[in-house]
Design an enzyme around this catalytic site. Structure first.
Site, PDB file in Angstrom:
ATOM      1  N   GLY A  25       0.820  -1.199   0.000  1.00  0.00           N
ATOM      2  CA  GLY A  25       0.000   0.000   0.000  1.00  0.00           C
ATOM      3  C   GLY A  25       0.850   1.242   0.000  1.00  0.00           C
ATOM      4  O   GLY A  25       2.070   1.196  -0.225  1.00  0.00           O
ATOM      5  N   VAL A  30       3.377  -5.622   3.033  1.00  0.00           N
ATOM      6  CA  VAL A  30       2.892  -6.616   3.993  1.00  0.00           C
ATOM      7  C   VAL A  30       3.411  -7.989   3.591  1.00  0.00           C
ATOM      8  O   VAL A  30       3.276  -8.402   2.435  1.00  0.00           O
ATOM      9  CB  VAL A  30       1.351  -6.637   4.056  1.00  0.00           C
ATOM     10  CG1 VAL A  30       0.887  -7.528   5.205  1.00  0.00           C
ATOM     11  CG2 VAL A  30       0.797  -5.225   4.209  1.00  0.00           C
ATOM     12  N   ASP A 138      -7.942   6.380   9.126  1.00  0.00           N
ATOM     13  CA  ASP A 138      -7.850   5.804   7.778  1.00  0.00           C
ATOM     14  C   ASP A 138      -8.840   4.649   7.614  1.00  0.00           C
ATOM     15  O   ASP A 138      -8.482   3.572   7.135  1.00  0.00           O
ATOM     16  CB  ASP A 138      -6.417   5.321   7.511  1.00  0.00           C
ATOM     17  CG  ASP A 138      -6.146   5.121   6.010  1.00  0.00           C
ATOM     18  OD1 ASP A 138      -6.912   5.654   5.186  1.00  0.00           O
ATOM     19  OD2 ASP A 138      -5.175   4.416   5.671  1.00  0.00           O
TER      20      ASP A 138
END
Length: 718
Positions: A25, A30, A138
């Site tokens: 992202g 990740v 977020d």
């Protein structure tokens, strides 16, 4: 492997085995990894190097340290964080399943029921975080994971950590400081100090997209989206979908208000607005969903011992399993009050499941003979009657704690619930090393639940006997504290009881600072001592340690009302009702602070909702005096005076000299305009030991007699 993966893997190889990249992202990459210390899969998130350089390890770790304390069934917890060379990383559980974004990309618009269910779960997570001073910043579909269909919010605290330090760097690099489709106007404007209403806006935008198929504002560039956000009204969802109820349209529109002050005050208020056009209406019946199987009722175990006096022990085993299961945040557990009301009845599992609104039922038996113990247990599906799990334990009596732990963990596995490390530790921690002390404790709990003066007094003696055997038994000290507090509140307002509650609750915390029950008991005692700020801190700690501990929410609400903090009392009563939907007390008592706030419509809705709950309870517990007198007060408020007086008399016939019964019937008479009867009843309640002056001073049920000189004289007696 990428260069980043190679670099990181070399540094953390002693702790994590990094397997593969699973996502990327704007802020982090990740990886799926294996935690070598705890033997579990984890999601390992590595901040992009340029962010790590700008941010620095000190600020990053300080910011996310706050988020690490969040423990909630709909929040993906933070396991670990740190620095690996010039890289910053944090570690979370690997949540198998898909993100909400993936589901929306696959299905487009979601069914109304599914969207509302997701909003409820995310709202519960946000409310919890906001109460602990954490704003997510977020909220978007990418940050909501669907674990076996159950929504879980990820990345709490991360957005603030990054934005706080590197806003300028991000802007120069052309990287988004959030997702413009879900950013509130104040966040898009770059305001540094945001509160929970920014998250409510984002949740509203996410709900809008789930239902309408697109975010409320779209555009070819980030700047175009933000321009529309600041200047244009929210397009009606009805223009994109024709089955949106009007109250849902209105609820989402209020969440998306450009002025934060015009939005819902809490995320839970927003979620409730989607369910019904009435402010505090009866919650909808549970719908079939992927999480429906994660609900359970533990029935009283059958005493198979030759000695019928062992009933207390058999009941205690079942109650302790209930207590262990309530520590598992992903499980909804029917309360002891509801399940034990079915004791001795022969309803089939399907009927029990329908009565208690659960998908699974645990039933079992206990045979105790000398030092030998046989416990059988079976978990049954309500839908088809099939056994999901069963086991028989033939052990020594001192193994009773291990048996209860094994049953709780087996249930979690059968229902595919993943236990956190904190939950596992809480379940496995034995309350005492001495079985004899445990037996006295169970006897005490049996009488404590009767909620009568003699029962509470006997329970206190049993808890004290347990302490004589095991002076380190924190739960027993907590029990003594609660007995003293309730005796002081309802039956004997002596200084000795207040001091007993103070001393026992302090000792419980000295022995076990991680025991949620001890913090709740301490908060209760401190509230009676009028040390309200300290009491609030203790209740908050209890809720953090065990969000499903009903007593923490309920007693917190009572303490707030006693202090005159009506808004907070309503919120905590709502939390108590959420944790234990079959409890009538929180919903009915909520009406009083609502009335004092001038929210008469909401108070009336709470009374109607509470009456439905109390009537179901009385079907199973027809001799519950407390249910009768609290229900009587609700009936007066709903205009059914004749039935209210009938219920009040039934309660009085059960316990004619009980000061708690007398006080509450005085409230019923006051609400019914029976001034003389109310004064006499209140006088007798005080003569018989009722001594909670602060409650009388704030109880709006007594407003009809408050101006009577005799009422002021009664106050002087306290």
């Amino acid at each position: 492997m990428s260069d980043l993966l190679d670099r990181f893997h070399d540094i953390v190889a002693d702790r994590y085995r990094v397997e593969r990249e699973i996502g990327r992202g704007g802020m982090a990459t990740v990886f799926l990894a294996h935690d070598l210390r705890h033997l579990r899969p984890v999601a390992l998130k590595v901040l992009h190097p340029q962010l790590a350089v700008s941010l620095g390890p000190g600020r990053f770790l300080r910011e996310i340290q706050i988020a690490a304390g969040l423990q909630h069934p709909h929040i993906v917890p933070l396991y670990d964080s740190g620095r690996a060379g010039d890289l910053l990383y944090y570690v979370m559980p690997y949540v198998a399943g898909e993100s909400l974004r993936q589901r929306m990309d696959r299905e487009g618009r979601l069914p109304l029921d599914d969207a509302c269910r997701i909003v409820r779960s995310v709202a519960a997570a946000l409310d919890y975080a906001h109460r602990h001073g954490v704003v997510h910043r977020d909220i978007k579909p990418e940050n909501v994971m669907l674990h076996e269909g159950e929504p879980m919010v990820t990345d709490f605290g991360i957005a603030k950590a990054v934005r706080a330090a590197v806003a300028e760097r991000l802007t120069q690099a052309g990287m988004a400081m959030g997702t413009p489709h879900y950013m509130s106007p104040e966040q898009a404007a770059g305001e540094a100090e945001l509160d929970g209403r920014a998250d409510i806006y984002s949740l509203g935008a996410m709900c809008y997209e789930m239902l309408a198929g697109t975010p409320p504002f779209t555009g070819g560039t980030m700047q175009a989206v933000m321009a529309r956000l600041f200047t244009e009204p929210v397009p009606p969802m009805a223009s994109r979908r024709d089955d949106i109820p009007e109250w849902v349209e209105q609820g989402v529109r209020k969440a998306l208000a450009k002025d934060p002050a015009a939005r819902w005050a809490t995320a839970t208020q927003f979620a409730r607005a989607l369910e019904s056009p009435v402010g505090i209406a009866t919650p909808p019946e549970p719908r079939a969903s992927a999480s429906a199987g994660q609900s359970i009722a533990v029935l009283p175990f059958v005493n198979m011992s030759a000695d019928p006096d062992n009933e207390y022990f058999t009941d205690g085993v079942a109650e302790e399993i209930i207590n262990a299961l309530t520590r598992i945040r992903a499980l909804r557990v029917a309360s002891r009050t509801s399940t034990f009301a079915l004791k001795g009845q022969c309803d089939d599992i399907g009927e029990i499941g329908r009565k208690l609104k659960v998908a699974t039922v645990l039933e079992g038996s206990v045979r105790k003979a000398g030092n030998r113990l046989r416990v059988t247990a079976q978990l049954v599906s309500v839908a088809d009657g099939f056994h999901l799990w069963s086991e028989r334990y033939d052990r020594q009596l001192e193994d009773v704690f291990a048996i209860q732990d094994e049953i709780a963990e087996s249930i979690a596995r059968a229902l595919r619930v993943v236990l956190s490390e904190d939950e596992r530790r809480a379940i496995e921690k034995p309350p005492t090393e001495y079985v004899e002390a445990y037996e006295y404790y169970l006897r005490g709990r049996q009488f404590f639940h009767q909620f009568r003066r003699n029962g509470i007094q006997f329970a206190r003696r049993m808890f004290e006997r347990a302490i004589e055997i095991d002076p380190g038994y924190a739960l027993a000290y907590s029990g003594v504290a609660d007995c003293c507090s309730f005796l002081y509140m309802y039956w004997d307002g002596s200084r000795a009881n207040l001091e007993g509650a103070d001393a026992a609750s302090r000792r419980a915390l000295e022995l076990d600072a991680d025991l949620a029950e001890a913090h709740a008991s301490r908060g209760f005692a401190l509230a009676l001592l009028r040390r309200y700020a300290e009491a609030r801190a203790e209740f908050e700690t209890a809720i953090r340690l065990n969000p499903n501990l009903y007593e923490a929410h309920y007693l917190y609400a009572r303490a707030c009302f006693q202090e005159g903090r009506a808004e907070e009392a309503v919120r905590h009563y709502e939390d108590a009702a959420r944790v234990c939907p079959e409890d009538y007390q929180a919903v009915l008592l909520m009406a009083t602070p609502l009335s004092s706030l001038g929210r008469s419509d909401d108070a009336a809705a709470a009374l109607r909702r509470g009456l439905q709950v109390v009537e179901r309870h009385l079907d199973l517990n027809p001799d519950d005096a407390r249910a009768l007198y609290l229900g009587a007060g609700a009936l007066v408020g709903c205009g059914d005076r004749e039935r209210a007086l009938e219920w009040a008399e039934r309660a009085r016939a059960i316990d004619p000299d009980d000061s708690s019964v007398l006080y509450n019937i005085a409230c019923v008479y006051s609400l019914a305009g029976m001034i003389e009867e109310s004064i006499r009843c209140l006088d007798r309640a005080i003569q018989n030991g009722f001594g909670h002056r602060e409650w009388l001073e704030h109880d709006s049920d007594l407003d009809a007699i408050r101006g009577d000189s005799r009422f002021q004289m009664l106050l002087q007696k306290l």
